[in-house]
Motif scaffolding. Structure first.
Motif, PDB file in Angstrom:
ATOM      1  N   GLU A  72       0.820  -1.210   0.000  1.00  8.36           N
ATOM      2  CA  GLU A  72       0.000   0.000   0.000  1.00  8.36           C
ATOM      3  C   GLU A  72       0.850   1.255   0.000  1.00  8.36           C
ATOM      4  N   ASP A  73       2.132   1.117   0.334  1.00  7.78           N
ATOM      5  CA  ASP A  73       3.004   2.278   0.471  1.00  7.78           C
ATOM      6  C   ASP A  73       4.404   1.893   0.016  1.00  7.78           C
ATOM      7  N   ASN A  74       5.115   2.849  -0.592  1.00  8.54           N
ATOM      8  CA  ASN A  74       6.491   2.585  -1.034  1.00  8.54           C
ATOM      9  C   ASN A  74       7.370   2.079   0.107  1.00  8.54           C
ATOM     10  N   ALA A  75       7.117   2.606   1.315  1.00 11.66           N
ATOM     11  CA  ALA A  75       7.948   2.252   2.468  1.00 11.66           C
ATOM     12  C   ALA A  75       7.838   0.780   2.834  1.00 11.66           C
ATOM     13  N   GLU A  76       6.781   0.110   2.409  1.00 13.06           N
ATOM     14  CA  GLU A  76       6.629  -1.306   2.723  1.00 13.06           C
ATOM     15  C   GLU A  76       7.555  -2.189   1.899  1.00 13.06           C
ATOM     16  N   CYS A  77       7.978  -1.700   0.747  1.00 14.46           N
ATOM     17  CA  CYS A  77       8.846  -2.497  -0.130  1.00 14.46           C
ATOM     18  C   CYS A  77      10.257  -2.514   0.435  1.00 14.46           C
ATOM     19  N   ALA A  78      10.686  -3.683   0.904  1.00  9.41           N
ATOM     20  CA  ALA A  78      11.964  -3.792   1.612  1.00  9.41           C
ATOM     21  C   ALA A  78      13.156  -3.829   0.675  1.00  9.41           C
ATOM     22  N   VAL A  79      12.948  -4.009  -0.624  1.00  6.69           N
ATOM     23  CA  VAL A  79      14.050  -4.070  -1.592  1.00  6.69           C
ATOM     24  C   VAL A  79      14.453  -2.651  -1.994  1.00  6.69           C
ATOM     25  N   PRO A  80      15.742  -2.301  -1.910  1.00  8.02           N
ATOM     26  CA  PRO A  80      16.180  -0.965  -2.313  1.00  8.02           C
ATOM     27  C   PRO A  80      15.780  -0.654  -3.753  1.00  8.02           C
TER      28      PRO A  80
END
Length: 207
Positions: free
Chosen positions: A142-150
């Motif tokens: 739901e948010d960019n911050a959730e994506c743990a991959v750089p």
């Protein structure tokens, strides 16, 4: 006055009528009582969860009276129920118990180093005071911050590599190969556009 010098009990008279005693030449309050802020009276001593009438009765630091003595706003009662601990406002704040972290920060724990950190499976991106779930490439988000991959972004509800990037073979990282391949493809097209006319001329002349 409580704390004043005395020789006999009568030297420790209090206007409220509360008894006070001369102990070792100093006026003191009776058992289970303590002096008020200016030492003019003795107040009942009440610990956490004990019934009270005023804030001054609550002797535990950072506590107040609300029918019973309880911790003030932004504080939690310790597990031993004998103290009030400051709740953490952000990741990295000092702590001694997990509840200090979870009160406002959610998916956190008090680390062995004594500061609030994210639970396993979650990560923190400063300056946010929140722990986001570790979502890999292809996972719902739901948010960019959730994506743990750089360099990954949340696009159409899916963690995907950002513009000009593609997943690596393990689908665990975003690489710049896409841009490299695009450039290589462009170079091949240019070379072919230059070579093909000459090839056609050679074939024509050889027939």
């Amino acid at each position: 006055m409580i704390g004043g010098k005395c020789k006999v009990h009568n030297n420790c008279y209090l206007a409220s009528g509360m008894p006070a005693y001369c102990d070792k030449s100093e006026c003191t309050c009776p058992n289970s009582h303590h002096p008020n802020q200016n030492g003019t009276d003795c107040i009942k001593t009440v610990y956490l969860d004990g019934p009270c009438q005023t804030d001054q009765e609550c002797v535990t630091e950072n506590s107040r009276c609300g029918d019973v003595c309880r911790c003030r706003v932004n504080y939690i009662q310790s597990r031993k129920e004998d103290g009030c601990l400051k709740a953490a406002d952000k990741i990295g704040d000092p702590c001694s118990e997990n509840e200090q972290c979870t009160m406002f920060l959610g998916k956190t724990t008090c680390s062995v180093e004594g500061h609030c950190s994210c639970l396993p499976g979650y990560h923190h991106i400063p300056p946010n005071s929140k722990c986001f779930p570790d979502i890999g490439l292809g996972g719902m988000c739901e948010d960019n911050a959730e994506c743990a991959v750089p360099s990954a972004v949340c696009s159409a509800g899916i963690c995907s590599c950002g513009s000009g990037l593609i997943p690596d073979d393990d689908n665990t990282m975003c690489t710049g190969d896409n841009g490299k391949r695009t450039a290589e493809h462009g170079l091949i097209v240019v070379l072919l556009s230059l070579a093909l006319p000459r090839l056609f001329e050679y074939l024509k002349s050889s027939t």
